[in-house]
Design a protein around this motif. Structure first.
Motif, short mmCIF file in Angstrom:
data_model
loop_
_atom_site.label_atom_id
_atom_site.label_comp_id
_atom_site.label_asym_id
_atom_site.label_seq_id
_atom_site.Cartn_x
_atom_site.Cartn_y
_atom_site.Cartn_z
N GLY A 168 0.95 -1.29 -0.27
CA GLY A 168 -0.12 -0.31 -0.06
C GLY A 168 0.89 1.19 0.16
O GLY A 168 0.20 1.74 -1.33
N GLU A 169 1.92 1.02 0.46
CA GLU A 169 2.39 2.10 0.78
C GLU A 169 3.64 3.11 -0.57
O GLU A 169 4.03 3.66 -1.10
CB GLU A 169 3.55 2.28 2.25
N LYS A 170 3.84 1.43 -1.29
CA LYS A 170 4.98 1.75 -1.77
C LYS A 170 4.36 2.36 -3.26
O LYS A 170 4.76 2.40 -3.80
CB LYS A 170 5.73 0.30 -2.34
N THR A 171 2.77 1.67 -3.64
CA THR A 171 1.88 1.72 -4.34
C THR A 171 1.75 3.25 -4.68
O THR A 171 1.97 3.55 -5.83
CB THR A 171 0.95 0.51 -4.92
N ASN A 172 1.72 3.60 -3.33
CA ASN A 172 1.00 5.13 -3.04
C ASN A 172 2.21 6.44 -3.77
O ASN A 172 1.70 7.08 -4.03
CB ASN A 172 0.06 5.41 -1.85
N ALA A 173 3.60 5.72 -2.77
CA ALA A 173 4.65 6.86 -3.20
C ALA A 173 5.00 6.66 -4.66
O ALA A 173 4.95 8.07 -5.37
CB ALA A 173 5.60 6.52 -2.40
N GLY A 174 4.52 5.31 -5.65
CA GLY A 174 5.04 4.98 -6.54
C GLY A 174 3.64 5.50 -7.37
O GLY A 174 4.80 6.32 -8.47
N LEU A 175 2.86 5.83 -7.49
CA LEU A 175 2.22 6.19 -9.21
C LEU A 175 1.71 7.32 -8.33
O LEU A 175 0.75 8.00 -9.36
CB LEU A 175 1.24 4.45 -9.07
N ARG A 176 1.14 8.05 -7.34
CA ARG A 176 0.32 9.16 -6.90
C ARG A 176 1.27 10.33 -8.02
O ARG A 176 0.50 10.91 -8.71
CB ARG A 176 0.43 9.40 -5.71
N PRO A 177 2.72 10.73 -7.42
CA PRO A 177 2.99 11.69 -8.56
C PRO A 177 3.01 11.91 -9.23
O PRO A 177 2.45 12.09 -10.77
CB PRO A 177 4.58 11.87 -7.63
N ILE A 178 2.76 9.92 -10.17
CA ILE A 178 2.80 9.84 -11.75
C ILE A 178 1.33 9.86 -12.00
O ILE A 178 1.19 11.13 -13.37
CB ILE A 178 3.19 9.00 -12.14
N LEU A 179 0.52 9.39 -11.26
CA LEU A 179 -1.03 10.92 -11.78
C LEU A 179 -0.87 11.98 -11.51
O LEU A 179 -2.07 12.53 -12.51
CB LEU A 179 -1.70 9.55 -11.03
N ASP A 180 -0.64 12.25 -10.62
CA ASP A 180 -0.49 13.89 -10.38
C ASP A 180 -0.45 14.84 -12.03
O ASP A 180 -0.47 16.45 -11.85
CB ASP A 180 0.08 14.56 -9.31
N LYS A 181 1.30 14.28 -11.93
CA LYS A 181 1.31 14.78 -13.20
C LYS A 181 0.52 14.76 -15.03
O LYS A 181 1.04 15.60 -15.49
CB LYS A 181 2.88 14.04 -13.46
N GLY A 182 -0.41 14.46 -14.46
CA GLY A 182 -1.46 14.07 -15.53
C GLY A 182 -1.12 13.14 -16.24
O GLY A 182 -1.72 12.96 -17.71
N LYS A 183 -0.20 11.67 -15.85
CA LYS A 183 0.37 10.95 -16.88
C LYS A 183 -0.01 9.55 -16.36
O LYS A 183 -1.20 9.54 -15.38
CB LYS A 183 2.11 10.56 -16.38
N VAL A 184 -0.42 8.12 -17.29
CA VAL A 184 -0.90 7.19 -17.18
C VAL A 184 0.46 6.20 -16.63
O VAL A 184 1.20 5.98 -17.44
CB VAL A 184 -1.46 6.81 -19.06
N PRO A 185 0.46 5.87 -15.75
CA PRO A 185 1.44 4.99 -15.47
C PRO A 185 1.47 3.46 -15.93
O PRO A 185 -0.26 3.27 -15.91
CB PRO A 185 1.36 4.81 -14.07
#
Ligand code: ASP
Ligand code: MG
Length: 465
Positions: A168-185
């Motif tokens: 849970g921690e790693k996923t949020n740390a890894g993916l939220r910033p990418i989503l916040d930039k408007g990108k698709v991980p």
């Protein structure tokens, strides 16, 4: 959104993926994409690894050429020269790694489960950068991410178990910033890593599981599994031509079905979604407007008691028979402990109240080690003739009739067995789980198809709900 092997396996499919992601983004959804290896790639990789262990590196050379060609073809179609170079360089580095690994395995003559996971996961590591580049080229900003940075598991190589808190921690740390930039991980399916960073896999077909694990960690609104059929079917359409997709299933129904071999979902994949109460949709990449199957918490009102029938083949029935077993406590415990030591999955168990036989079903592949372990555990009883024998019947098929409406409805098994009788299908063993969502029968391989058709017909599954 998880796209399976066939959904990323050809130029035609990849074009659909671009369209689907684009359309969904235009409806203002944030999307995380999970991808499988291109279809056929995982098999090529794993087979080559096994061949290398047996002293043959030629298979690896051939696999390498075939995989390289699949990717080159896709990349040529979608990307401009310079973009293609960047992705191809990464894919070639992974193919070099593959070659070196197979060489090492050949030299050592040993293939460990840990090495197999590294090799098996290479396909996803090639697919993710490819899909990310194709999306980016189509104007959808995307970034590939390795799930080894997101999903932490134990070290059961070959079918590792995710550790929820760390993931849970790693996923949020890894993916939220990418989503916040408007990108698709674009995340690699199938693979994960231990806390110490050693790569693992979630088991064959594990990309589904990747998607629901990430969905749970991110509290996604929904998880969509894009595949090449219009959802979960009432039966295998190759066996029953009238089979059709089921519009709605509950989590409980789908877990019975995926456990019993309906090839739509990895057997564990529904669990994270169920825990977080996230709806899952099974959709068809090649027919994206079809509503597919929606899977949610509730068992919806349905006219159907049985909703689907599925068959698992390549099973063997093992029975322990003998007068001496009656009344000796602990025999069942020791029997199943002996099986457990071989790491074999038991799919079904039954014991009659006469206590003179215990029988259970395991995959045929596992029979030799199971029998060896039983013979060792029960050596004394066998010598004393408490057991007459350990009997193995190969070519068994488990049929499972599944539906929440069976619960508390009298007469379902009567109809089921009646249908078997009419078709002259001999039933070798029976089990019903206490969930009452599933009745399972064991029949001989030769009877399996006609039995599936008979059940489908008896419960009028050809008529849409
Ligand atoms: N590529 C892996 C497999 O073939 C995982 C997946 O496709 O879900 O098993
Ligand atoms: Mg699959």
């Amino acid at each position: 959104m998880k796209f399976g092997g066939t959904s990323v396996g050809s130029v035609n499919a990849l074009a659909k993926v671009v369209e689907i992601v684009k359309n969904t983004r235009e409806q203002n959804h944030d999307i995380v994409v999970v991808v499988s290896a291109m279809s056929g790639v995982t098999d090529l990789l794993l087979n080559a690894a096994h061949a290398a262990e047996a002293g043959n590196e030629e298979a690896a050379r051939e696999a390498r050429a075939q995989i390289s060609q699949k990717h080159t073809q896709a990349l040529h179609h979608f990307l401009a020269n310079s973009e293609r170079q960047v992705v191809m360089t990464r894919i070639n580095a992974l193919l070099d790694e593959f070659k070196a690994l197979c060489h090492g395995i050949n030299v050592l003559g040993e293939l460990t489960p840990r090495a197999l996971d590294v090799i098996g996961g290479l396909g996803e590591r090639m697919s993710a950068p490819q899909v990310a580049a194709i999306l980016s080229h189509a104007g959808i900003p995307a970034q590939d991410v390795s799930a080894t940075e997101l999903i932490i598991t134990d070290n059961r190589f070959g079918s590792a178990v995710p550790l929820i808190d760390q993931t849970g921690e790693k996923t949020n740390a890894g993916l939220r910033p990418i989503l916040d930039k408007g990108k698709v991980p674009v995340v690699t399916g199938f693979i994960a890593a231990t806390a110490g960073g050693i790569q693992t896999t979630l088991g064959r077909g594990g990309s589904d599981y990747t998607a629901t694990i990430l969905g749970r960690a991110l509290q996604a609104d929904e998880v969509w599994i894009w595949t090449d059929v219009n959802g979960v079917m009432t039966a295998d359409p190759r066996v029953v031509p009238e089979a059709h997709p089921i519009a709605h299933l509950s989590y409980a129904e789908v877990s019975e079905l995926s456990y019993f071999g309906a090839k739509v979902l990895h057997s564990q994949a529904i669990r994270p979604a169920r825990r977080a109460n996230i709806p899952v949709r099974i959709l068809n990449t090649f027919e994206p407007d079809h509503p597919g199957t929606l899977i949610t918490d509730e068992a919806r009102e349905s006219s159907k008691t049985v909703k689907a029938v599925t068959a698992i083949k390549n099973m063997s029935l093992i029975s322990l028979e003998g007068q001496g077993m009656a009344g000796i406590p602990g025999v069942a415990g020791r029997t199943f402990t002996a099986v457990a030591r071989t790491d074999t999955n038991i799919l079904m168990i039954s014991q009659a109240s006469s206590e003179q036989a215990i029988c259970f079903v395991v995959p045929t592949l596992d029979v030799p080690k199971v029998v060896a372990s039983l013979e060792q555990e029960l050596a004394r009883e066998i010598e004393r003739r408490d057991f007459d024998r350990i009997k193995v019947e190969d070519d068994a098929v488990i049929l499972a009739a599944v539906g929440a409406g069976m619960k508390g409805t009298p007469g379902v098994s009567g109809r089921l067995f009646g249908a078997m009788g009419r078709e002259r299908v001999n039933i070798i063993a029976i089990a019903q789980g206490s969930s009452e969502f599933n009745i399972s029968l064991v029949v001989a391989r030769g009877d399996a198809d006609k039995a599936v058709r008979a059940i489908h017909q008896e419960f009028e599954l050809e008529k849409p709900d």
